[in-house]
Design an enzyme around this catalytic site. Structure first.
Site, PDB file in Angstrom:
ATOM      1  N   GLY A  40      20.781  18.601  34.531  1.00  0.00           N
ATOM      2  CA  GLY A  40      21.299  19.311  33.367  1.00  0.00           C
ATOM      3  C   GLY A  40      20.120  19.843  32.580  1.00  0.00           C
ATOM      4  CG  ASN A 185      14.987  33.098  34.891  1.00  0.00           C
ATOM      5  OD1 ASN A 185      15.657  34.091  34.589  1.00  0.00           O
ATOM      6  ND2 ASN A 185      15.482  32.111  35.623  1.00  0.00           N
ATOM      7  CG  LEU A 222       6.529  36.092  34.258  1.00  0.00           C
ATOM      8  CD1 LEU A 222       5.208  36.792  33.934  1.00  0.00           C
ATOM      9  CD2 LEU A 222       7.635  37.120  34.488  1.00  0.00           C
ATOM     10  N   GLY A 223       7.698  32.160  37.054  1.00  0.00           N
ATOM     11  CA  GLY A 223       7.505  31.357  38.255  1.00  0.00           C
ATOM     12  C   GLY A 223       6.039  31.168  38.574  1.00  0.00           C
ATOM     13  N   GLY A 226       3.217  32.386  36.167  1.00  0.00           N
ATOM     14  CA  GLY A 226       3.004  31.874  34.827  1.00  0.00           C
ATOM     15  C   GLY A 226       4.040  32.370  33.843  1.00  0.00           C
ATOM     16  N   GLY A 253      11.424  25.395  35.079  1.00  0.00           N
ATOM     17  CA  GLY A 253      11.689  26.053  33.806  1.00  0.00           C
ATOM     18  C   GLY A 253      11.990  25.048  32.713  1.00  0.00           C
ATOM     19  CG  ASP A 254      15.344  22.584  32.952  1.00  0.00           C
ATOM     20  OD1 ASP A 254      15.677  23.590  32.305  1.00  0.00           O
ATOM     21  OD2 ASP A 254      16.050  22.077  33.851  1.00  0.00           O
ATOM     22  NE  ARG A 287       4.385  14.049  39.505  1.00  0.00           N
ATOM     23  CZ  ARG A 287       4.011  13.649  38.301  1.00  0.00           C
ATOM     24  NH1 ARG A 287       4.896  13.678  37.308  1.00  0.00           N
ATOM     25  NH2 ARG A 287       2.806  13.219  38.086  1.00  0.00           N
ATOM     26  CB  SER A 293       9.679  16.544  38.918  1.00  0.00           C
ATOM     27  OG  SER A 293      10.172  17.518  38.010  1.00  0.00           O
TER      28      SER A 293
END
Length: 307
Positions: A40, A185, A222-223, A226, A253-254, A287, A293
């Site tokens: 979540g 994103n 931007l994955g 960065g 992203g979280d 991870r 993670s």
């Protein structure tokens, strides 16, 4: 005491399947592994913020079931203080996560359960918690009206407001104007502006369009490239910080949002906080899993010092 981060969001139990590819409709394939764990966006971000050093309160609703017990255990372990209501009339949320074995990329279906019933009235009931926030962080997995009301109350209380507009949805300008920071994103930025984001320059154009809608600052994640931090005073591309081989991008992203919120709450400026968030995400992708993670503050600071 560390300044407080209040997170409004949902908890779901992640059911994660790793396979070579996604099955087609009507097809059954063999997977390579399965993991049941906590997820979540709101919960993941709360865990990330707490492990990054924040004093975190998690506002949500749960069922009265095994997944609710999982949530409470995860928050206790991470140092998150739950501010919740529970009902036996519904279920704690769950999510299906497919992870592509070769790349670590993912696709997700979320069923929020009890958290789907969070209302603006519920948020009013949590008003005292929000009034004590230094930073309010929310997303769009719970109903939009609840997120809107949380942003309103936080703005009235003088807290820094962060909206992570995920899952992607169209948002009214008056809601965007309540956001000190918006953290989409690439696909979410496109959904909000109609500008396809394939490069840093595209992200800058989309972010500028969001500023025109009233957002204070925009951080486009931007994955592997960065983030772009874009405001009226400056626009800065912050490259990703590599901590090791990528194992899984679920929760990256979280991790960024939680680390970013914790840094802002501790008094960091926008650039320093964004770099801290990027480092948080950089460790997390090495991870498996989402909440599990999330790195602790010492790991994040060590990565930043090494770079």
């Amino acid at each position: 005491m560390t300044a407080r981060v209040v997170v409004l969001g949902i908890f779901v139990a992640d059911t994660t399947y790793r396979a070579e590819r996604m099955p087609r409709l009507g097809e059954t394939i063999l997977g390579n592994s399965f993991v049941l764990g906590p997820g979540g966006k709101g919960s993941n971000q709360a865990v990330a913020a707490a492990r990054a050093g924040g004093d975190v309160r998690m506002l949500t609703k749960l069922g009265q079931d095994d997944f609710a017990e999982m949530a409470l255990g995860v928050w206790t372990g991470a140092g998150v203080t739950p501010v919740i209501s529970q009902s036996a009339e519904t279920y704690t949320g769950a999510a299906f996560i497919y992870v592509e074995e070769s790349s670590g990329n993912n696709a997700i279906i979320v069923a929020p359960g009890a958290a789907a019933t969070i209302s603006a009235g519920d948020v009013d009931g949590w008003g005292n918690e929000i009034a004590q926030a230094s930073v309010l962080l929310t997303q769009l997995e719970q109903p939009r009206d609840a997120a809107y009301r949380a942003l309103e109350l936080a703005r009235e209380a003088g807290a820094v407001t962060i909206l992570n507009p995920a899952p992607a949805a169209s948002l009214p300008d008056d809601m965007l104007a309540l956001c000190d920071y918006l953290t989409p994103n690439e696909s979410e930025a496109e959904g909000l502006t109609g500008i396809a984001v394939h490069s840093v320059e595209d992200a800058r154009r989309a972010a500028e369009a969001l500023l025109e809608k009233g957002v204070g600052r925009v951080v486009v994640t931007l994955g592997e490239n960065g983030v772009l931090l874009h405001g009226r005073d400056r626009s800065l591309h912050i490259p990703a910080i590599t901590a090791g081989p990528v194992v899984e991008t679920t929760g990256a992203g979280d991790a960024f949002n939680g680390g970013f919120a914790a840094a802002l709450a501790s008094g960091a400026g926008a650039v320093e906080a964004a770099r801290f968030g990027v480092a948080t995400a950089g460790v997390s992708v090495t991870r498996p899993g989402a909440a599990r993670s999330m790195p602790d503050r010492a790991e994040i600071e060590a990565l930043l010092a090494a770079r």
